[in-house]
Design a protein around this motif. Structure first.
Motif, mmCIF file in Angstrom:
data_model
loop_
_atom_site.group_PDB
_atom_site.id
_atom_site.type_symbol
_atom_site.label_atom_id
_atom_site.label_comp_id
_atom_site.label_asym_id
_atom_site.label_seq_id
_atom_site.Cartn_x
_atom_site.Cartn_y
_atom_site.Cartn_z
ATOM 1 N N LYS A 408 5.001 -1.242 17.845
ATOM 2 C CA LYS A 408 4.361 -0.354 18.802
ATOM 3 C C LYS A 408 3.386 0.517 18.025
ATOM 4 O O LYS A 408 3.571 0.725 16.819
ATOM 5 N N PRO A 409 2.339 1.051 18.668
ATOM 6 C CA PRO A 409 1.432 1.964 17.946
ATOM 7 C C PRO A 409 2.252 3.080 17.277
ATOM 8 O O PRO A 409 3.213 3.579 17.862
ATOM 9 N N GLY A 410 1.857 3.413 16.039
ATOM 10 C CA GLY A 410 2.579 4.461 15.296
ATOM 11 C C GLY A 410 3.653 3.908 14.377
ATOM 12 O O GLY A 410 4.181 4.640 13.540
ATOM 13 N N ASP A 411 4.006 2.608 14.496
ATOM 14 C CA ASP A 411 4.975 2.036 13.552
ATOM 15 C C ASP A 411 4.325 1.854 12.183
ATOM 16 O O ASP A 411 3.112 1.674 12.079
ATOM 17 N N ARG A 412 5.168 1.880 11.127
ATOM 18 C CA ARG A 412 4.651 1.679 9.772
ATOM 19 C C ARG A 412 4.825 0.221 9.356
ATOM 20 O O ARG A 412 5.861 -0.387 9.621
ATOM 21 N N VAL A 413 3.788 -0.304 8.679
ATOM 22 C CA VAL A 413 3.808 -1.710 8.276
ATOM 23 C C VAL A 413 3.400 -1.796 6.805
ATOM 24 O O VAL A 413 2.418 -1.174 6.398
ATOM 25 N N ALA A 414 4.182 -2.556 5.995
ATOM 26 C CA ALA A 414 3.814 -2.697 4.574
ATOM 27 C C ALA A 414 2.722 -3.759 4.431
ATOM 28 O O ALA A 414 2.778 -4.802 5.095
ATOM 29 N N LEU A 415 1.744 -3.487 3.564
ATOM 30 C CA LEU A 415 0.701 -4.475 3.273
ATOM 31 C C LEU A 415 0.952 -4.989 1.858
ATOM 32 O O LEU A 415 0.874 -4.216 0.899
ATOM 33 N N VAL A 416 1.271 -6.275 1.727
ATOM 34 C CA VAL A 416 1.595 -6.830 0.416
ATOM 35 C C VAL A 416 0.561 -7.889 0.058
ATOM 36 O O VAL A 416 0.687 -9.054 0.468
ATOM 37 N N TYR A 417 -0.485 -7.476 -0.639
ATOM 38 C CA TYR A 417 -1.548 -8.424 -0.997
ATOM 39 C C TYR A 417 -1.901 -8.248 -2.455
ATOM 40 O O TYR A 417 -1.961 -7.122 -2.950
ATOM 41 N N PRO A 418 -2.164 -9.341 -3.164
ATOM 42 C CA PRO A 418 -2.571 -9.196 -4.566
ATOM 43 C C PRO A 418 -4.006 -8.672 -4.665
ATOM 44 O O PRO A 418 -4.801 -8.868 -3.725
ATOM 45 N N ASN A 419 -4.342 -8.028 -5.783
ATOM 46 C CA ASN A 419 -5.688 -7.494 -5.977
ATOM 47 C C ASN A 419 -6.761 -8.568 -5.904
ATOM 48 O O ASN A 419 -7.912 -8.297 -5.620
ATOM 49 N N SER A 420 -6.363 -9.802 -6.236
ATOM 50 C CA SER A 420 -7.380 -10.846 -6.327
ATOM 51 C C SER A 420 -7.792 -11.337 -4.946
ATOM 52 O O SER A 420 -8.645 -12.190 -4.822
ATOM 53 N N ASP A 421 -7.167 -10.786 -3.876
ATOM 54 C CA ASP A 421 -7.514 -11.256 -2.534
ATOM 55 C C ASP A 421 -7.945 -10.077 -1.669
ATOM 56 O O ASP A 421 -7.274 -9.734 -0.692
ATOM 57 N N PRO A 422 -9.082 -9.437 -2.008
ATOM 58 C CA PRO A 422 -9.429 -8.207 -1.285
ATOM 59 C C PRO A 422 -9.721 -8.451 0.192
ATOM 60 O O PRO A 422 -9.398 -7.623 1.033
ATOM 61 N N ALA A 423 -10.300 -9.616 0.559
ATOM 62 C CA ALA A 423 -10.699 -9.822 1.959
ATOM 63 C C ALA A 423 -9.488 -9.772 2.876
ATOM 64 O O ALA A 423 -9.498 -9.133 3.921
ATOM 65 N N MET A 424 -8.406 -10.455 2.467
ATOM 66 C CA MET A 424 -7.188 -10.444 3.292
ATOM 67 C C MET A 424 -6.697 -9.013 3.476
ATOM 68 O O MET A 424 -6.220 -8.626 4.540
ATOM 69 N N PHE A 425 -6.807 -8.218 2.374
ATOM 70 C CA PHE A 425 -6.332 -6.839 2.445
ATOM 71 C C PHE A 425 -7.197 -6.035 3.423
ATOM 72 O O PHE A 425 -6.689 -5.283 4.253
#
Length: 1586
Positions: A408-425
Motif C-alpha cells: 500500500k502507499p507508504g509501505d517500505r521496500v528494500a532496493l537490492v541492486y548492484p552498483n554495476s546496474d544503475p538503470a535497474m536501480f
C-alpha cells in the motif's frame, strides 16, 4: 620476481589490462598467491630484460614504485625541470585495483613523519621482540606455503604514492631534517609533489649494493618511544648501512644487542633465597630489556594523586595550565544565500520525470558502462518514465489480489541492486516514488555471514521492510539454500523477493494514472547510515526535503538543462544519489555512471568519459583522483577543459587536500582549471552541508588553514607555528547551502554554541535535510531536534537544528572548514584525536613493506576509565617478522611524536582477513567487535599499556610499623571494633570410655582395640572396579604391625627415635607400616612414592625428603624397591647412597619381644613432610599428645564412633589427609572405606557410586577429586541416575585443603549432582596448615558454612568491607568450616604482631593442643621455629603462645547460632601470605587475577600469575587452536587492568597442561616461574607489553 626490471608503463595495453584483472582477482581472493604469481610471470616473461645474475638493478624496496622505474636518469624523459617530471615520475606506474579509499595521501605529512622518526635516530631503543613458536602462524588465509610475493601485494592506490614519497624521504633523511622541514612549510599546491620529485633524482644516486633486507631508514629510525636510552651499537651513522642486527634465527637474542655482549646474565630474582641463579635464557634478557624500557618516565607527568578509600580509583589528571583555551567571542549562526524561486521548478520530483518523459523522450538520462569502461546502454528519459510507470503499476496492482494488495502507499521496500546496474536501480527508485511506496536502498548481501549483515537486518526491522526489489541477475547471484530458496540472512526479517526486469512488469491499463501530489512532509525515501558502533539506521527524507535539496543543489552548482555529468560514486546513497539520480533528473541532465568495478579494472575510465562526452560536471572521491593520476600516462590526449565543476565528495576529509593538489598538478596541462575543484561536506542526517562554488577564472584560490594538531586535540584552532611535524593542512568546503542556517556547537554535553576559535560539531537548520531515524524516535530527538544554547545555557531560538556528525569551524568569509567526523573521534585523557589522522601517520611510516594494500583500521576501546587507541593493519604475505616488528615500533614512535598520544595496541593480521564493507573498505565496527571478542587472530601484536595507561591510582605508601599507646587495648575493643578472634567448642573432660585415659598413645589404642574388639573391620580398600581388594580388622592390623616391627628390629639395626621413611602406594600396607614403626619406637615419615612413568620429576623430591629427614631406613614394597634401584632412577638421583631398604612384602613370622612405649606424651610420634605451593619443603614434628588430641578433636567434631562408616578419597601422605587415612579410625573405631584418588582416573564414577552403594553419610575428598568428577561426570548425571547412584544419604562431604575454599568448584559440584539427590548443604571445606594440620573442619553439629561478599579494592589494602552480592568488584568467600574443638584463632597484623579488629585482613594465628611442636630442621634453625610455633602477641594477651599459620584471613561474627547458642564466629581464609603479590603497594592474591584471566577468552583453559622483579607475568593455557594465541594478549591485559588496576608485563601463551599442579590440586606457581626464566616452557607465544 619476474617483473624486477620491467617498466610496466611500456607494456602493450592488453598485457596491462590482463595484469589489472589479475590484481583484481588477487585482491578479491579469487585466485591464490601461487596462481597469481604463475600467471603474472607468464605474462611478463617476454618483457623481462636478460641480465647477468650478479646485477641487481633496483633498490631493495623497489616494488614498482613510481620513482624506481627502470630508467636510471635523474629526471624523467619528458623534460628538464622538476615540475613536469614531477608529474610523470611521481605517477608512472602500473595501475592497480585495491580496496582502500585513498584518503590519506600527503607528501608533506609523510615527510613530517620521517622527520619525527629521524629525530629519534640517535637514541635507538631495544624493544624486546615477542617470542613465537614457529609452527604457530599460518601467514595468510589465501596461501599457506607459497613463496613470498613481491609483486603487487602493496600496490593499491595508497602504497604507490606512499612509496614515491618514501623514496623521497630516503634521500632526505640522509640530509639534515631542517632541510625538509623548511620545504614542507610551503604549502602551495606544488610543493608536496615538487619536493618529492627532487628527491627522486637524488635517491637514484645512492650506491645500490645494499643487502636486500635492510633499508637505510631501518637504521636511521629509532625503534620506540624515546626519553633516555642507552646508546645502541648496531648502527650509529647512516653510512654503516650494511651492519645488520645480529639475530640468529632460532635462539633469537633480543634485537639491538651488540654481538659482543654476553647473553648470560646473573639475575637477582625477587625472592631472597634464590639470589644469583645464572639464568641463561632469552626470556630473562628480554624481561631485562623490557624493564629498561619501562624505567623511562612516562609522557604525562604524574601529578599529585589523592589516596582513594572508596570509589575514587582513577587518578584524575590535574588540568595543565598551558592547555590552549578558546579565546574568541561566541559564534553567530551563519546563513546561506536565500533559496531562489524559479518559475518552472516542478511541484514534486516525479512531476519533473513525467514532464521530461513526455516532452523530451529521446533525451538521454543515463549511460551505463561495462566492466571494460565502454558504454553498455543508454536509458532515455522516455524509457525511464515508461518503465518506472510499469513498475509502479505492477507494485500496486499485480502483487497479491485486488482485495488484499501486498503493498500500500507508504509501505517500505528494500532496493537490492548492484552498483554495476544503475538503470535497474533508477527504474526501481522512481517506480517506488510513483507508487508512493518508500524505497530503502541497501547493499547486495554477498553471504549469509556478511560483515554487518545483522545491522542491515536491524535497519530492515526498524523500517518494517518485508519486500525486496531486485534484478533477475542479482537474484541469481544471491546465496541459496540447497532447495533453491534464498538463504535467511543473519538478523534479517523474513523477506519476499520481487524481480523488476522489464519482461516481468505489466503495462498499466489505459485509465490508470500515477498519483503525483505536491511535495509534502511524508517520507519519500530512506537512506541507510552506519553509526560508530556499527548500528545501521535509516534516515528518512521527506518529499519536500527531497525537492528542496534538489533545488538547493541546482542553485549551488548552477545546473543547467541538458548538461552532462560523470558520476563515479555509489548511486544508492549520499552524493551519488543526490546529484547523480535525483538532481540530474530534475534538470534533465545526462548522467554517465562509472561503477566501482570499472574503476578497479580501468582507473582512467572516468577521465576518458569526461573527455569524450565533454562533461561539464564530474562527481568523484579522492580515491578516483588518485587512481586517475596513477594511470594517466596511458592517455596523452585527454582534455578536461570542459569541466566547470569537479565535485570532490569526500573533500571534507582533511587528507583530501594533497590528492586535489596532485591531481591538479598532473591534469592542469590537460586543460583542467584550478578553480573548478569543488570539495563539499555532507552527512547522512543533514544531506549536503556545504559545497565550494566554482571560482571565476584567474581569481585567487581559497586559502588553506595550517592548523596545529596539538591545538586540535584540545578542540581549539591555532595556526601551526612551532612544530612543523604536527601540522594539519585543511581546505575549505565552500559556503553553507542555500536556504540553510548553520551553527557550531560543543560535540558532547548540551549543544552549547562554540567560540569562533573553537572546534565543534556543525549543526544545520534547513528544509532540505533528513527528518528522522525511521522507527527510532528516541535517537531521533537527540539528532534532528537540537536547539543550541548560549554560554548561560539559554536556548538561542525556537528552530531545531540537525547534528551533522562533522567537526569543524567557520573561517574568514564564512567559509566552512571540516577537520574530522564525530564517528572517527577518539577521546583519550580528554584530548580529541581523529582516526583518519592516525591512519595517515601510520601509512607514512612504510619503509619496510609491511602493510598489505594500505589496509589499516584505527578505533578506540574503553579500558580502565579511558579510551585506548588500537591500530589493526593487514600484513603483507611476504613481510618478515622483523619487518613487522620494526614497523610497529616506528608507528608507535611516529604517533607519539606527531600526535602526542600513546597507542594501546598495534596488531597485524594476515592479508585479506579484516571484515570488508561493500565497497571493499575495512568494516571498522566489526573489526573492533572481533578484537574485543578475541576473533581477530593477529599474526603479530604489540601492547603498550605501560606507556599509555597514565591514570592508574597512586601506589600505596605503607605506613611505618610501630605500636603506639593508641593501640593499647581497652577492654575487648580495638579502636571501637571487636577483636578478630574465634574459638572452637571445649574439648571437655574425656568421656568415660577408659580408652583414652589409659592410652594417650595411638599405638596403645590399636593394641587395646585388638584385644577388646578384634574382628571389627577398621579399613576397606577399594580398587577401580569398586571391589574391596583388602580389608583390615583391629587384630589383623595389629598383627601385621608387629611383623613389621620384627623386620625393623632384625634388619634395620635401628635405635629408638630414628626416622624411617614409608614409601607406599595409598593402602593398608602404609597404615600397618606406620603402626609397626610406633611399636618399634622409631619415627615414621610418610612419603609419596615416585611415579614410575615420570621418575625424573618425582624421584628428586623423594630423595630430598629422605636426605632432609636423615632417614635411617626405608620401608617399601618390592616393586617400588626395584624402581628405587633401577637404571631409570640412576639417571636422576644417586641410587648407591640409599639408606637400608626393607621390603615388607615378605615378613618374618616372629613377634617382637616387646612393644615400645614412649616415656612421655611429648615425645615425637611422626614427621609430616610437604612441599608448599611456593616450592618450600617443610617437615613438622607431631608429638604423641598432639596426635591423639587431634584425633579426639576430629572425633568430637564429626561424631565418629565404632558403628560409623566414612569414605576417604584423598592422598594419605601429609596433613589432614594422612590423619584421616591412617590415624582417625584407630582412635575412634569407625570404619574407613579407602579409595585411592589414582583409581578415579580410570573409573570416574568410583567415588560417587561407593557413597551410594555403602550409603555413606560422611566423606572426605580433595579438590582434584571434585574437579575430576565435575568435569568428567557433569554431563553424565542421567546415566549415573539410571545406574541407581543416589547421593541423598550424604550428610557431609568435606574437601580437605590448605587454601582458600574454591567456591565456584564446590557450587558447580553441588548443582551438577543435585539430580542424584546430593543435598546443597552437604559440601563444605576444611582448613589446615603446616603449623597446625587441622584448624577448621565442617562437622555435623555446627551451623552451615556461610558465604560473604567482600570488596576487592579494600582487600588489597588489607581491609575487609562486606558488600552485597553482585556489587562491582566483589569477591565471594566461603567460610573454611567450623573451628575444631580446643582450637583458638586470632587475626594478627603480620608486621606489628598486634591483634586486629574484625574489619581487617591479617595473618591467622592459632592456639591449640594439637599444633605441631616445631619444624624438623637439620640445622636446628631455632629462631625460625620459635617465630612460627611459639609466638606471643606484641600486646593484648602476652602470655598465650600462638603458632603462625602463614595464611591471611579474617573472622566475621555471623547471625547463625552455634551448638552452645552463641552467635557463630566464622573464619574466612583468603590466601597464603608467601604467595601474595605486592604490587603498587597493594596486596594481591594470585587466584583473583587468575579468575579474571580465565574469564577473558573462551579458549583459556587455565592460567597462573607470578611476579618477576616488578613485572606481572601471566601464563595462560590455550585450549583452542594456535591461531587464537595472540587474541589472548589484549584480552588478558584488558581484564587485569579493568578488574585489578594492574598492568601486565608479560603474557605467555602455552599448551594445555604446562602449568604444574601438585597432588592437592594447587598450582605450583614458583616452579612455573623457574621454568619460564630458564626458558623451558616451549611457549606458543610470549608477548612483552611495553
Amino acid at each position: 620476481m619476474a617483473d624486477q626490471g620491467v617498466d610496466l608503463s611500456g607494456l602493450p595495453k592488453e598485457v596491462r589490462d590482463h595484469l589489472a584483472e589479475l590484481d583484481l582477482e588477487l585482491s578479491e581472493g579469487d585466485i591464490t598467491q601461487k596462481g597469481y604469481e604463475k600467471k603474472r610471470a607468464k605474462l611478463l616473461a617476454p618483457y623481462v630484460p636478460q641480465m647477468s645474475p650478479g646485477v641487481e638493478l633496483s633498490l631493495p624496496d623497489v616494488q614498482l614504485s613510481p620513482g624506481h622505474s627502470a630508467d636510471p636518469s635523474p629526471e624523467g624523459p619528458e623534460g628538464p625541470g622538476p615540475s613536469t617530471s614531477s608529474a610523470s615520475r611521481h605517477h608512472r606506474s602500473h595501475r592497480s585495483g585495491g580496496a582502500r579509499d585513498d584518503r590519506y595521501r600527503s607528501d608533506i605529512h609523510t615527510e613530517a613523519v620521517q622527520a619525527a622518526l629521524a629525530k629519534h635516530k640517535e637514541e635507538k631503543m631495544a624493544l624486546p621482540m615477542p617470542t613465537k613458536r614457529r609452527s604457530a602462524f599460518v601467514q595468510s588465509p589465501v596461501d599457506n606455503g607459497t613463496p613470498p610475493d613481491t609483486s603487487s601485494a602493496s600496490e593499491d592506490e595508497g602504497s604507490l604514492r606512499r612509496q614515491a614519497s618514501l623514496s623521497a624521504a630516503l634521500a632526505q633523511s640522509l640530509q639534515s631534517p631542517d632541510y625538509w622541514i623548511n620545504r614542507s612549510v610551503q604549502s602551495s599546491s606544488t610543493s608536496s609533489s615538487a619536493s618529492s620529485t627532487l628527491s627522486h633524482g637524488e635517491a637514484k644516486t645512492q650506491p645500490q649494493t645494499q643487502p636486500p633486507t635492510t633499508s637505510a631508514l631501518a637504521d636511521i629510525l629509532a625503534i620506540t618511544r624515546i626519553e633516555s636510552v642507552p646508546p645502541d651499537v648496531t648502527s650509529s651513522t647512516p653510512q654503516e648501512r650494511g651492519s645488520r642486527l645480529d639475530l640468529p634465527p632460532s635462539t633469537a637474542a633480543v634485537r639491538g644487542m651488540s654481538r659482543g655482549q654476553s647473553r648470560c646474565s646473573m639475575l637477582d630474582t625477587a625472592d631472597g633465597h634464590r639470589k644469583g641463579v645464572p639464568v641463561n635464557s632469552r626470556v630473562s634478557t628480554k624481561i631485562q630489556q623490557l624493564l629498561n624500557t619501562l624505567k623511562r618516565p612516562k609522557r604525562p607527568p604524574l601529578s599529585e594523586f589523592f589516596l582513594d578509600d572508596s570509589e575514587e580509583i582513577v587518578e584524575v589528571p590535574q588540568p595543565d595550565p598551558n592547555t590552549p583555551r578558546p579565546e574568541g567571542r561566541q559564534i553567530i549562526p551563519v546563513k546561506g544565500e536565500p533559496l531562489g524561486v524559479v518559475s518552472n521548478w516542478p511541484p514534486a520530483l516525479q512531476a519533473a520525470l513525467a514532464r521530461w518523459g513526455a516532452t523530451q523522450a529521446k533525451s538521454p538520462a543515463l549511460t551505463a558502462l561495462d566492466i571494460t569502461g565502454k558504454p553498455l546502454y543508454t536509458l532515455t528519459y522516455g524509457k525511464l518514465w515508461s518503465r518506472s510507470l510499469k513498475l509502479a503499476y505492477t507494485l500496486l496492482n499485480k502483487l497479491g489480489t485486488k482485495s488484499e494488495p501486498v503493498l500500500k502507499p507508504g509501505d517500505r521496500v528494500a532496493l537490492v541492486y548492484p552498483n554495476s546496474d544503475p538503470a535497474m536501480f533508477w527504474v526501481a527508485f522512481y517506480g517506488c516514488l510513483l507508487a508512493e511506496v518508500i524505497p530503502v536502498p541497501i547493499e547486495v548481501p554477498l553471504s549469509r555471514q556478511d560483515a554487518g549483515s545483522q545491522q542491515i537486518g536491524f535497519l530492515l526491522g526498524s523500517c518494517g521492510v518485508s519486500l525486496a526489489l531486485t534484478s533477475e541477475l542479482c537474484l541469481k547471484g544471491l546465496p541459496k539454500t540447497p532447495n533453491g530458496e534464498i538463504v535467511q540472512f543473519k538478523g534479517w526479517p523474513r523477506m519476499k523477493w520481487v524481480v523488476t526486469d522489464t519482461k516481468y512488469l505489466t503495462k498499466p491499463s489505459k485509465d490508470w494514472q500515477p498519483h503525483i501530489p505536491t511535495a509534502n512532509t511524508d517520507t519519500a525515501y530512506i537512506e541507510y547510515k552506519a553509526s560508530k558502533e556499527g548500528t545501521v539506521m535509516g534516515v528518512a527524507v521527506s518529499k519536500i526535503s527531497l525537492l528542496t535539496h534538489c533545488q538547493a543543489l541546482t542553485q549551488a552548482c548552477n545546473y543547467c538543462e541538458g548538461e552532462t555529468l560523470v558520476n563515479v560514486l555509489d548511486c544508492k546513497k549520499d552524493m551519488g544519489l543526490w546529484h547523480g539520480v535525483l538532481t540530474s533528473v530534475m534538470n534533465r541532465i545526462h548522467t554517465i555512471t562509472v561503477p566501482y568495478a570499472v574503476m578497479k579494472a580501468c582507473p582512467m575510465s572516468w577521465v576518458q568519459r569526461v573527455h569524450m562526452h565533454k562533461a561539464r560536471v564530474a562527481l568523484v572521491k579522492c580515491r578516483d583522483l588518485h587512481w586517475a593520476m596513477m594511470a594517466h600516462r596511458d592517455q596523452r590526449d585527454t582534455n578536461l577543459s570542459s569541466i566547470r565543476m569537479l565535485i570532490v565528495a569526500d573533500g571534507a576529509n582533511p587528507w583530501s587536500v594533497s590528492s586535489c593538489d596532485a591531481f591538479l598538478n598532473v591534469f592542469q596541462s590537460h586543460g583542467l582549471k584550478p578553480e573548478v575543484i569543488c570539495p563539499c561536506a555532507s552527512s547522512p542526517e543533514a544531506l549536503t552541508v556545504a559545497i565550494r562554488r566554482p571560482g571565476a577564472r584567474g581569481a585567487p584560490l581559497p586559502a588553506r588553514a595550517i592548523l596545529s594538531m596539538g591545538g586540535l586535540s584540545h578542540g581549539v584552532i591555532r595556526v601551526n607555528t612551532e612544530d612543523k611535524n604536527s601540522a594539519l593542512t585543511v581546505q575549505d568546503v565552500g559556503h553553507v547551502m542555500p536556504g540553510a542556517l548553520m551553527c557550531i556547537v560543543k560535540p558532547d554535553g548540551p549543544p552549547q554554541l562554540c567560540k569562533t576559535d573553537e572546534i565543534g560539531e556543525i549543526v544545520l537548520n534547513s528544509r532540505a535535510g533528513g527528518t528522522m531515524y525511521y522507527g527510532l524516535p528516541g535517537v531521533t530527538k537527540n539528532t534532528f531536534e537540537v536547539i543550541p544554547v548560549n554560554q548561560a545555557g539559554a536556548p538561542i531560538g525556537e528552530i531545531p537544528f540537525t547534528r551533522t556528525g562533522l567537526l569543524g569551524f567557520v573561517g574568514p568569509g564564512s567559509l566552512v572548514f571540516v577537520v574530522g567526523k564525530n564517528e572517527g573521534l577518539l577521546t583519550v585523557s580528554g584530548r580529541r584525536h581523529n582516526a583518519d589522522d592516525l591512519v595517515a601517520t601510520a601509512l607514512a611510516v612504510e619503509p619496510v613493506k609491511t602493510v598489505y594494500r594500505g589496509r589499516i583500521a584505527v578505533f578506540s576501546v574503553t579500558v580502565f576509565y579511558d579510551e585506548r587507541i588500537v591500530i589493526v593493519a593487514e600484513q603483507r604475505p611476504d613481510a618478515s617478522e622483523e619487518d613487522s616488528f620494526q614497523w610497529m615500533s616506528r608507528v608507535l614512535q611516529a604517533i607519539d611524536s606527531i600526535h602526542q598520544v600513546g597507542l594501546y595496541c598495534l596488531a597485524l593480521v594476515p592479508a585479506n582477513t579484516l571484515p570488508k564493507t561493500p565497497l571493499g573498505g575495512i568494516h571498522i565496527s566489526e573489526t573492533k567487535q572481533n578484537f574485543l571478542e578475541g576473533n581477530l587472530h593477529p599474526c603479530n601484536i604489540l601492547l603498550c599499556p605501560h606507556t599509555c595507561v597514565t591514570n592508574l591510582p597512586k601506589p600505596r605508601q605503607k605506613q611505618p610499623v610501630g605500636v603506639g599507646p593508641a593501640s593499647i587495648m581497652v577492654g575487648n575493643l580495638v579502636a571501637g571494633k571487636r577483636i578478630a578472634q574465634a574459638t572452637g567448642r571445649e574439648l571437655g573432660v574425656v568421656e568415660d570410655e577408659g580408652l583414652v585415659r589409659k592410652h594417650q598413645f595411638l599405638s596403645e589404642a590399636l593394641q587395646w582395640r585388638a584385644q577388646t574388639d578384634p574382628d571389627h573391620v577398621l579399613y576397606v580398600l577399594l580398587n577401580a572396579k569398586g571391589v574391596a581388594v583388602c580389608t583390615a580388622t583391629c587384630v589383623q592390623l595389629h598383627k601385621r604391625a608387629e611383623k613389621i616391627t620384627s623386620a625393623l628390629l632384625e634388619r634395620g639395626g635401628l635405635n629408638t627415635g630414628d626416622n624411617v621413611v614409608l614409601l607406599y602406594p595409598p593402602g593398608i600396607d602404609l597404615i600397618a607400616a606406620f603402626y609397626g614403626c610406633l611399636y618399634a619406637g622409631v619415627i615414621p615419615v610418610t612419603v609419596r612414592p615416585p611415579h614410575p612413568q615420570n621418575l625424573a620429576a618425582t624421584l628428586p623430591t623423594v630423595r630430598m625428603i629422605i636426605d632432609v629427614s636423615k632417614a635411617a631406613c626405608i620401608l617399601t614394597t618390592q616393586p617400588l624397591m626395584r624402581t628405587l634401584r633401577s637404571r631409570e632412577a640412576a639417571a636422576s638421583v644417586n641410587i648407591k647412597t640409599w639408606p637400608t631398604i626393607i621390603d615388607t612384602d615378605d615378613l618374618p613370622r616372629r613377634r617382637p619381644p616387646q612393644l615400645y612405649k614412649p616415656p612421655t606424651a611429648e615425645m615425637l610420634a611422626y614427621l609430616d613432610f610437604s612441599v608448599s605451593t611456593t616450592g618450600m619443603l617443610t617437615g613438622v614434628k607431631m608429638s604423641h599428645a598432639a596426635t591423639s588430641t587431634l584425633c579426639r578433636s576430629i572425633k568430637l567434631q564429626c561424631e565418629l564412633y565404632s558403628s560409623r562408616q566414612i569414605a576417604i578419597c584423598l592422598d594419605p601422605y601429609c596433613g589432614l589427609g594422612f590423619v584421616l587415612w591412617c590415624l582417625s579410625s584407630v582412635y575412634s573405631g569407625h570404619q574407613s572405606i579407602l579409595i585411592p584418588p589414582l583409581e578415579l582416573e580410570g573409573a570416574l564414577p568410583l567415588w560417587l557410586s561407593t557413597l551410594s552403594q555403602y550409603k555413606i553419610r560422611d566423606t572426605f575428598c580433595s579438590y582434584s577429586v571434585m574437579e575430576l568428577c565435575t568435569k568428567g561426570l557433569g554431563m553424565q548425571t542421567e546415566i549415573l541416575k539410571a545406574r541407581g547412584v543416589n547421593l541423598s544419604c550424604v550428610r557431609s562431604c568435606v574437601v580437605i585443603a590448605e587454601e582458600r575454599p574454591r567456591l565456584t568448584l564446590t557450587q558447580s559440584f553441588s548443582k551438577l549432582f543435585k539430580d542424584l539427590g546430593l543435598s546443597p548443604r552437604a559440601v563444605s571445606t576444611a582448613f589446615g596448615s603446616r603449623v597446625n594440620l587441622a584448624i577448621c573442619l565442617q562437622g555435623t553439629s555446627g551451623p552451615d558454612p556461610s558465604t560473604v561478599y567482600v570488596d576487592m579494592k579494600s582487600l588489597r589494602h588489607d581491609r575487609v568491607r562486606l558488600v552485597e552480592r553482585g556489587a562491582p568488584q566483589s569477591l565471594p568467600l566461603m567460610e573454611s568450616g567450623t573451628i575444631l574443638p580446643g582450637v583458638r584463632v586470632i587475626i594478627v597484623n603480620p608486621e606489628t604482631r598486634g591483634p586486629l579488629g574484625d574489619s581487617h585482613l591479617g595473618e591467622i594465628w592459632v592456639n591449640s593442643p594439637h599444633s605441631a611442636s616445631g619444624y624438623y630442621t637439620i640445622y636446628g634453625e631455632e629462631s625460625l621455629q620459635a617465630d612460627h610455633f611459639n609466638t606471643r602477641l606484641s600486646f593484648g594477651e602476652p602470655q598465650t603462645l600462638w603458632a603462625r599459620t602463614g595464611y591471611l584471613g579474617f573472622v566475621k561474627r555471623t547471625e547463625l547460632l552455634d551448638a552452645s547458642g552463641d552467635r557463630h564466629d566464622a573464619l574466612f581464609v583468603v590466601g597464603y601470605l608467601d604467595e601474595t603479590l605486592e604490587l603498587r603497594g597493594l596486596r594481591y592474591h594470585p587466584i583473583d587475577i587468575e579468575t579474571s584471566v580465565s574469564r577473558a577468552h573462551r579458549s583459556i583453559a587455565e592460567s597462573a600469575v607470578f611476579t618477576w622483579t616488578n613485572l606481572l607475568v601471566v601464563v595462560a593455557e590455550l585450549a583452542g587452536s594456535e591461531q587464537e594465541a595472540l587474541d589472548l594478549v589484549p584480552l588478558v591485559t584488558n581484564v587485569v587492568l579493568e578488574e585489578h588496576h594492574l598492568i601486565v608485563g608479560v603474557v605467555v601463551v602455552v599448551d594445555p597442561g604446562v602449568i604444574p599442579i601438585n597432588s592437592r590440586g594447587e598450582k605450583q606457581r614458583m616452579h612455573l616461574r623457574d621454568s619460564f626464566l630458564a626458558d623451558q616452557l616451549d611457549p606458543i607465544y610470549v608477548a612483552y607489553n611495553m
